[in-house]
Scaffold this motif. Structure first.
Motif, PDB file in Angstrom:
ATOM      1  N   GLU A  18       0.982  -1.121  -0.342  1.00  0.00           N
ATOM      2  CA  GLU A  18      -0.055  -0.071  -0.340  1.00  0.00           C
ATOM      3  C   GLU A  18       0.952   1.318  -0.554  1.00  0.00           C
ATOM      4  O   GLU A  18       0.456   2.452  -0.083  1.00  0.00           O
ATOM      5  N   TYR A  61      -0.327   7.645   4.771  1.00  0.00           N
ATOM      6  CA  TYR A  61      -0.649   6.129   4.539  1.00  0.00           C
ATOM      7  C   TYR A  61      -2.526   5.618   4.306  1.00  0.00           C
ATOM      8  O   TYR A  61      -2.676   5.250   3.393  1.00  0.00           O
ATOM      9  N   TYR A  62      -3.276   5.972   5.273  1.00  0.00           N
ATOM     10  CA  TYR A  62      -4.460   5.003   5.457  1.00  0.00           C
ATOM     11  C   TYR A  62      -4.709   5.719   4.737  1.00  0.00           C
ATOM     12  O   TYR A  62      -6.169   5.620   4.309  1.00  0.00           O
ATOM     13  N   ASN A  66      -7.341   4.482   0.549  1.00  0.00           N
ATOM     14  CA  ASN A  66      -8.951   4.722   0.947  1.00  0.00           C
ATOM     15  C   ASN A  66      -9.786   4.040  -1.247  1.00  0.00           C
ATOM     16  O   ASN A  66     -10.744   3.782  -1.181  1.00  0.00           O
ATOM     17  N   ASP A  98      -1.668  -5.038   4.696  1.00  0.00           N
ATOM     18  CA  ASP A  98      -2.766  -4.738   5.948  1.00  0.00           C
ATOM     19  C   ASP A  98      -4.079  -4.515   5.583  1.00  0.00           C
ATOM     20  O   ASP A  98      -4.466  -3.689   5.353  1.00  0.00           O
ATOM     21  N   ALA A 101      -6.661  -2.286   7.839  1.00  0.00           N
ATOM     22  CA  ALA A 101      -6.782  -0.978   6.805  1.00  0.00           C
ATOM     23  C   ALA A 101      -8.072  -1.139   5.549  1.00  0.00           C
ATOM     24  O   ALA A 101      -8.654  -0.129   5.068  1.00  0.00           O
ATOM     25  N   HIS A 102      -7.635  -2.012   5.129  1.00  0.00           N
ATOM     26  CA  HIS A 102      -8.794  -2.337   4.239  1.00  0.00           C
ATOM     27  C   HIS A 102     -10.463  -2.807   5.132  1.00  0.00           C
ATOM     28  O   HIS A 102     -12.024  -2.176   4.248  1.00  0.00           O
ATOM     29  N   LEU A 138      -1.980  -4.929  12.104  1.00  0.00           N
ATOM     30  CA  LEU A 138      -1.923  -3.568  12.689  1.00  0.00           C
ATOM     31  C   LEU A 138      -1.783  -3.681  13.911  1.00  0.00           C
ATOM     32  O   LEU A 138      -2.744  -3.431  14.964  1.00  0.00           O
ATOM     33  N   SER A 167       2.438  -0.495  11.594  1.00  0.00           N
ATOM     34  CA  SER A 167       2.007   0.579  12.133  1.00  0.00           C
ATOM     35  C   SER A 167       2.667   1.413  13.807  1.00  0.00           C
ATOM     36  O   SER A 167       3.519   0.620  13.464  1.00  0.00           O
TER      37      SER A 167
END
Ligand code: HPA
Ligand code: ZN
Length: 331
Positions: A18, A61-62, A66, A98, A101-102, A138, A167
Motif C-alpha cells: 500500500e 498512508y491510511y 482509501n 494490511d 486497514a481495508h 496493525l 503501524s
C-alpha cells in the motif's frame, strides 16, 4: 556505481504494498472508483509528504489507500510497483499488506487476496520476478482483532509466506500479540515484526523472545543496547533496514547520520529495503544509491547486503540458488 547498483540482483524483504501507491495511480483509481481526494493534483499530494514522525506518515498512508476498492485495484497497485522494481534490478519482492486497514472500509480479505494473487502470477510470467506475501497485523488495533483476522484468513493460510506486525510502534509492544503469533507458529507460518524503528530496543528483544520472529523489520535502535547487538550478531538475526524511510520519518536526521555503518561494523546481518517507496522518495535503487553516496561503500559491501537478502528470503532452495548464481554472475 549507479550502473552496478542497477544490475545488482536485489531481493526486497521489507515493502508495504500500500506504500507503493504513487500519486498518479492514486488519482486514476480515485476517478475509476468515484472516490474524492483531498488534493487537487499530483504535485499537491507529493507536497503533503513532509513527515515529522511515523504517525504523521501513517495518517496519510491510511488516507491514500482509501482509493483501493476492488481486486483489480490491488492487482494494478502491485503490478505498477513490480514493473518499476523490475526496471531497477529487483528480482524478488516480499510485500507486507494490511487487511485490517481495508476491512474498516468494507474491503474484505478475499478481494485483497484475489488482486494480489493475480499480480503475483502476472509478475512471475511477465517479469520473471518471484514474490512473497506477508500478512501484517496493525499493532495499534486490539489484539483480538488481529486474532479474528488470523482465523478469517484460514482459506489463505497456505498462501502466506509469513505474518508481520506494523503501524504505530510506540506504546504497542510485541507482547500485545503473543497469542496471535503463537497461533501462526502452530500453523507453521513464519513470523517477522517491525521493532526498534521508533520503539525501544526492548521491543526487539520481545519480538525475538515472545513472537519467535525470524527477522526484525527496521531494528536500527538496537545500537542503544550493546548486549542486544551482541545477541543479534551471535544469533545471526537479519534486520531489514530502510534508510530513506528512516530519514523521511526522522528516525535519523540525515543519511550521513544513519547508523548503517555501525550496524555493519557490529557484524550484524543487514538488508536494504524501500518500506513505502511512494512516500519516502524512492524505491530499492534510490535506497542503494543513497547509501553509496552517504557512506562511500564499495561494491563488495553491496554484494554482501544483496547476498544476505537472498539468504533470508522466503523462497525455495532452487530459487535461492538461482538468485545466488545471478548475484555471482553480476561481478
Ligand atoms: N512502519 C510501521 N508501519 C508501517 C510502515 C512503517 O514504516 N509503513 C507502513 N506501515
Ligand atoms: Zn515497514
Amino acid at each position: 556505481m549507479r550502473d552496478f547498483l542497477r544490475r545488482l540482483p536485489k531481493a526486497e524483504l521489507h515493502l508495504h504494498i500500500e506504500g507503493s501507491l504513487e500519486p498518479e495511480l492514486m488519482f486514476s483509481l480515485a476517478e475509476r472508483n468515484g472516490v474524492s481526494l483531498p488534493y487537487a493534483c499530483v504535485e499537491e499530494v507529493r507536497a503533503a509528504y513532509d513527515f515529522s514522525d511515523l504517525q504523521s506518515f501513517l495518517d496519510l498512508y491510511y488516507q491514500g489507500m482509501n482509493v483501493l476498492r476492488t481486486a483489480e485495484d490491488f492487482h494494478d497497485l502491485a503490478m505498477d510497483y513490480f514493473r518499476r522494481a523490475s526496471a531497477e534490478g529487483v528480482v524478488h519482492v516480499e510485500m507486507h499488506f494490511d487487511p485490517q486497514a481495508h476491512r474498516v472500509r468494507g474491503v474484505e480479505l478475499p478481494v485483497v487476496m484475489e488482486g494480489l494473487s493475480q499480480a503475483r502470477r502476472h509478475a512471475q510470467r511477465e517479469l520473471g520476478m518471484s514474490t512473497a506475501l506477508i500478512m501484517a497485523f496493525l499493532r495499534d488495533r486490539p489484539a483480538e482483532e488481529a486474532m479474528a483476522l488470523m482465523e478469517s484468513a484460514a482459506p489463505y493460510w497456505e498462501m502466506l509466506d509469513a505474518v508481520g506486525l506494523d503501524s504505530a510502534e510506540r506504546g504497542n509492544p510485541p507482547a500485545k500479540f503473543v497469542e496471535v503469533f503463537e497461533r501462526a507458529r502452530q500453523l507453521g507460518i513464519p513470523r517477522v515484526a517491525h521493532a526498534g524503528e521508533e520503539g525501544p530496543p526492548d521491543y526487539i528483544r520481545e519480538a525475538l523472545d515472545l513472537l519467535d520472529v525470524c527477522r526484525i523489520d527496521h531494528g536500527v535502535r538496537c545500537l542503544e543496547d550493546p548486549e542486544l547487538v551482541a545477541r543479534l550478531r551471535d544469533e545471526g538475526v537479519v534486520l531489514t533496514v530502510c534508510p530513506l524511510s528512516n530519514v523521511r520519518l526522522r528516525v535519523v536526521e540525515r543519511m550521513t547520520d544513519h547508523p548503517l555503518p555501525q550496524l555493519l561494523d557490529a557484524g550484524l546481518r543487514l538488508t536494504l529495503n524501500s518500506d513505502d517507496p511512494a512516500y519516502f522518495g524512492g524505491g530499492m535503487l534510490a535506497n542503494f544509491e543513497a547509501c553509496a553516496e552517504a557512506f562511500g561503500w564499495s561494491k563488495e559491501i553491496f554484494i554482501q547486503l544483496a547476498g544476505t537478502a537472498i539468504e533470508a528470503a522466503f523462497i525455495d532452495e532452487t530459487r535461492r540458488l538461482d538468485l545466488h548464481r545471478q548475484l555471482a554472475a553480476c561481478l
